[in-house]
Design an enzyme around this catalytic site. Structure first.
Site, PDB file in Angstrom:
ATOM      1  N   HIS A  46      -0.075  28.840  44.477  1.00 12.32           N
ATOM      2  CA  HIS A  46      -1.526  28.833  44.620  1.00 12.32           C
ATOM      3  C   HIS A  46      -2.049  30.223  44.253  1.00 12.32           C
ATOM      4  CE1 HIS A  46      -1.988  24.888  46.396  1.00 12.32           C
ATOM      5  NE2 HIS A  46      -1.006  25.147  47.231  1.00 12.32           N
TER       6      HIS A  46
ATOM      7  N   LYS B  19      -8.098  32.270  50.131  1.00 14.13           N
ATOM      8  CA  LYS B  19      -7.919  33.303  49.118  1.00 14.13           C
ATOM      9  C   LYS B  19      -8.673  34.556  49.560  1.00 14.13           C
ATOM     10  CE  LYS B  19      -7.910  29.596  45.707  1.00 14.13           C
ATOM     11  NZ  LYS B  19      -6.507  29.266  45.965  1.00 14.13           N
TER      12      LYS B  19
ATOM     13  N   TYR C 246      -2.902  34.543  40.162  1.00 10.75           N
ATOM     14  CA  TYR C 246      -1.721  33.888  40.733  1.00 10.75           C
ATOM     15  C   TYR C 246      -0.544  34.860  40.737  1.00 10.75           C
ATOM     16  CZ  TYR C 246      -4.230  29.495  39.760  1.00 10.75           C
ATOM     17  OH  TYR C 246      -5.151  28.477  39.718  1.00 10.75           O
TER      18      TYR C 246
END
Length: 298
Positions: A239, A270, A231
């Site tokens: 997020h 991601k 993070y």
């Protein structure tokens, strides 16, 4: 120093102050696995204790922030005196909960007393008590008859309170203690920590430490099939950006596995990152992958 409590090969934080200090000052997140004191029957939010990753424990010990301890006496069977003390304490909690239950119920009844009295009067006159009917105005004669009925509020309160069933002991809440509750005289033993102890563990720890020293917040990446989630800031506010997988640089990754991992990372927005040792194993290198859509032109 912060006490890290070792129990059955796991390491926990039981103190709320230590939990806050670790998160605020050292970016140590861990995983809360206990129940909330006032809402123990829900499973959405968790409370203390905090379960730490092995990498988090190693980092805290290396930085001399904490010590690893255990309580040998807690491994022994409880004595008769301790059992008696516990039973008295549990009975005291039960009595207090029974009292609190009645107080809260009384507050609810008092808050609804006007509606209860209205419903009682309507029943005496044989008038419909359904909600949609009660909102409609009555004929003047019926309303006058309704207003003429006298009902003692205290008697009605006692009647409603008498309907409250007695709290069963099996339904009483059980307190989860975050400190040893009945004595300060408890043996403490400082123990050694033997993680990491092999190549895989060293790679995981070096990766975790490298990311932590770069200023990231790092948590377990198990829910996305990785070793860590990274993070850019406090996980409550941000997020995660990266899914980290620790791999031997000489290990061959099947194309199906690579494709699956990158697709998962793309789906959750991601970046998939592989971490591996440098040639002399004194630093960590990273290789990132992202899923790219291909377009075929005719």
């Amino acid at each position: 120093m912060i006490d890290l409590i070792s129990s059955r090969n796991n390491v926990f934080i039981w103190s709320a102050e230590d939990w806050l200090k670790l998160r605020r000052d050292y970016r140590i997140i861990g995983e809360l696995i206990g129940c909330l004191p006032k809402k123990p029957r829900q499973d959405i939010f968790s409370g203390l204790p905090l379960l730490l990753l092995p990498e988090e424990v190693s980092l805290l010990l290396e930085k001399n922030v904490a010590r690893l301890i255990r309580y040998p006496s807690l491994q022994d069977p409880p004595s008769d005196t301790l059992k008696e003390t516990f039973e008295k304490y549990r009975n005291t909690l039960y009595v207090e909960q029974e009292k609190c239950l009645r107080i809260e119920r009384q507050k609810q009844v008092i808050g609804m007393m006007d509606k209860i009295i209205e419903g009682k009067k309507r029943k005496l006159l044989g008038i419909d008590t359904r909600k949609r009917k009660m909102n409609k105005p009555l004929d003047p004669e019926v309303q006058e008859a309704l207003d003429s009925i006298e009902i003692n509020r205290q008697d009605l309160l006692d009647e409603e309170m008498a309907k409250l069933p007695k709290l069963d002991k099996n339904d009483a809440l059980i307190q989860t203690h975050t400190v040893y509750p009945w004595t300060d005289k408890i043996d403490v033993e400082t123990i050694d920590w033997k993680y990491p102890c092999n190549y895989t563990q060293r790679l995981r720890y070096k990766t975790y430490k490298d990311l932590w020293e770069r200023g990231y917040y790092v948590t377990s990446g198990e829910k996305f099939g990785g070793d860590f989630l990274v993070y850019p800031g406090e996980p409550i506010m941000f997020h995660s950006q990266f899914i980290i997988l620790c791999k031997d640089k000489n290990e061959e990754i099947p194309i199906t596995e690579l494709s699956a991992q990158c697709r998962i990372a793309c789906h959750v927005r991601k970046t998939q990152v592989y971490a591996f040792f440098s040639e002399n194993e004194d630093s960590i290198r990273y290789q990132s992958f992202q899923w790219a859509e291909s377009t075929i032109f005719e």
